[in-house]
Design an enzyme around this catalytic site. Structure first.
Site, mmCIF file in Angstrom:
data_model
loop_
_atom_site.group_PDB
_atom_site.id
_atom_site.type_symbol
_atom_site.label_atom_id
_atom_site.label_comp_id
_atom_site.label_asym_id
_atom_site.label_seq_id
_atom_site.Cartn_x
_atom_site.Cartn_y
_atom_site.Cartn_z
ATOM 1 N N ASP A 11 0.859 -1.175 0.000
ATOM 2 C CA ASP A 11 0.000 0.000 0.000
ATOM 3 C C ASP A 11 0.899 1.229 0.000
ATOM 4 O O ASP A 11 2.119 1.119 -0.168
ATOM 5 C CB ASP A 11 -0.997 -0.030 1.170
ATOM 6 C CG ASP A 11 -0.361 0.178 2.538
ATOM 7 O OD1 ASP A 11 0.888 0.323 2.629
ATOM 8 O OD2 ASP A 11 -1.116 0.194 3.529
ATOM 9 N N HIS A 12 0.312 2.380 0.177
ATOM 10 C CA HIS A 12 1.073 3.631 0.137
ATOM 11 C C HIS A 12 2.174 3.682 1.193
ATOM 12 O O HIS A 12 3.241 4.237 0.952
ATOM 13 C CB HIS A 12 0.127 4.828 0.288
ATOM 14 C CG HIS A 12 -0.788 4.713 1.468
ATOM 15 N ND1 HIS A 12 -1.912 3.914 1.457
ATOM 16 C CD2 HIS A 12 -0.729 5.267 2.702
ATOM 17 C CE1 HIS A 12 -2.518 3.991 2.625
ATOM 18 N NE2 HIS A 12 -1.814 4.806 3.410
ATOM 19 N N CYS A 68 2.860 -3.146 4.221
ATOM 20 C CA CYS A 68 2.006 -2.022 4.591
ATOM 21 C C CYS A 68 2.662 -1.351 5.793
ATOM 22 O O CYS A 68 3.770 -1.727 6.176
ATOM 23 C CB CYS A 68 0.566 -2.461 4.867
ATOM 24 S SG CYS A 68 0.306 -3.505 6.310
ATOM 25 N N GLY A 73 -2.334 -5.319 8.666
ATOM 26 C CA GLY A 73 -3.457 -5.336 7.730
ATOM 27 C C GLY A 73 -3.236 -6.295 6.576
ATOM 28 O O GLY A 73 -4.126 -7.076 6.219
ATOM 29 N N HIS A 101 9.156 -23.551 9.684
ATOM 30 C CA HIS A 101 8.186 -24.148 10.585
ATOM 31 C C HIS A 101 6.735 -23.975 10.146
ATOM 32 O O HIS A 101 5.878 -24.769 10.544
ATOM 33 C CB HIS A 101 8.321 -23.560 11.990
ATOM 34 C CG HIS A 101 9.608 -23.938 12.652
ATOM 35 N ND1 HIS A 101 9.902 -23.549 13.937
ATOM 36 C CD2 HIS A 101 10.683 -24.650 12.221
ATOM 37 C CE1 HIS A 101 11.100 -24.015 14.268
ATOM 38 N NE2 HIS A 101 11.595 -24.676 13.237
#
Length: 148
Positions: A11-12, A68, A73, A101
């Site tokens: 994202d931004h 992000c 998120g 794992h």
């Protein structure tokens, strides 16, 4: 032997770090798929998580990297899909263990909390590690049941 392809999206808040990692991976001879975003203009992170999930699920990439601001998120958005194991890592050891794992296929990085050097170390560890199987496979089977 098939060349590994890594799909990256952000994202931004992760744009700058993602752009750096695309170039860094390319210089190391690793094929990349840059799925955006293409600027620091505000966007919705679930859209970019979906893009990486899509290319992993259809076989156009071997691993994914999502970025992000906090990494949280993107982790939530990616992990809602069957067969996706997205792991948030703040250091190389966590990234390595995510593969060894947990058989993670997406590495999630916190763009606002990590330097380029730290991110490189995480990606390097993530791509170099292999899933150990054994007791870890048994555990993954237990959490995979019922996932849509």
């Amino acid at each position: 032997m098939k060349r590994m392809t890594v799909a990256l999206a952000a994202d931004h808040a992760g744009f700058v770090l993602k752009t750096h990692l695309v170039g860094w991976l390319s210089r190391r001879g690793i094929a990349t798929a840059d799925l955006g975003t293409d600027s620091e203009d505000a966007v919705d992170y679930p859209d970019f998580a979906e893009a990486v999930v899509g290319v992993l699920r259809n076989g156009d990439a071997d691993r994914g990297v999502l970025i992000c601001g906090s990494g949280i998120g993107m982790s939530i958005a990616a992990n809602r899909h069957r067969g996706i194991r997205a792991a948030l890592a703040f250091d190389a050891e966590a990234a390595r263990l995510a593969r060894r794992h947990n058989d993670a296929n997406i590495l999630v990085l916190p763009g606002r909390r990590m330097s380029e050097t730290e991110a490189e170390a995480c990606v390097d560890a993530f791509l170099a590690a292999a899933f150990e199987g054994g007791r870890h496979g048994r555990r993954l089977d237990k959490i995979a049941v019922g996932i849509a």
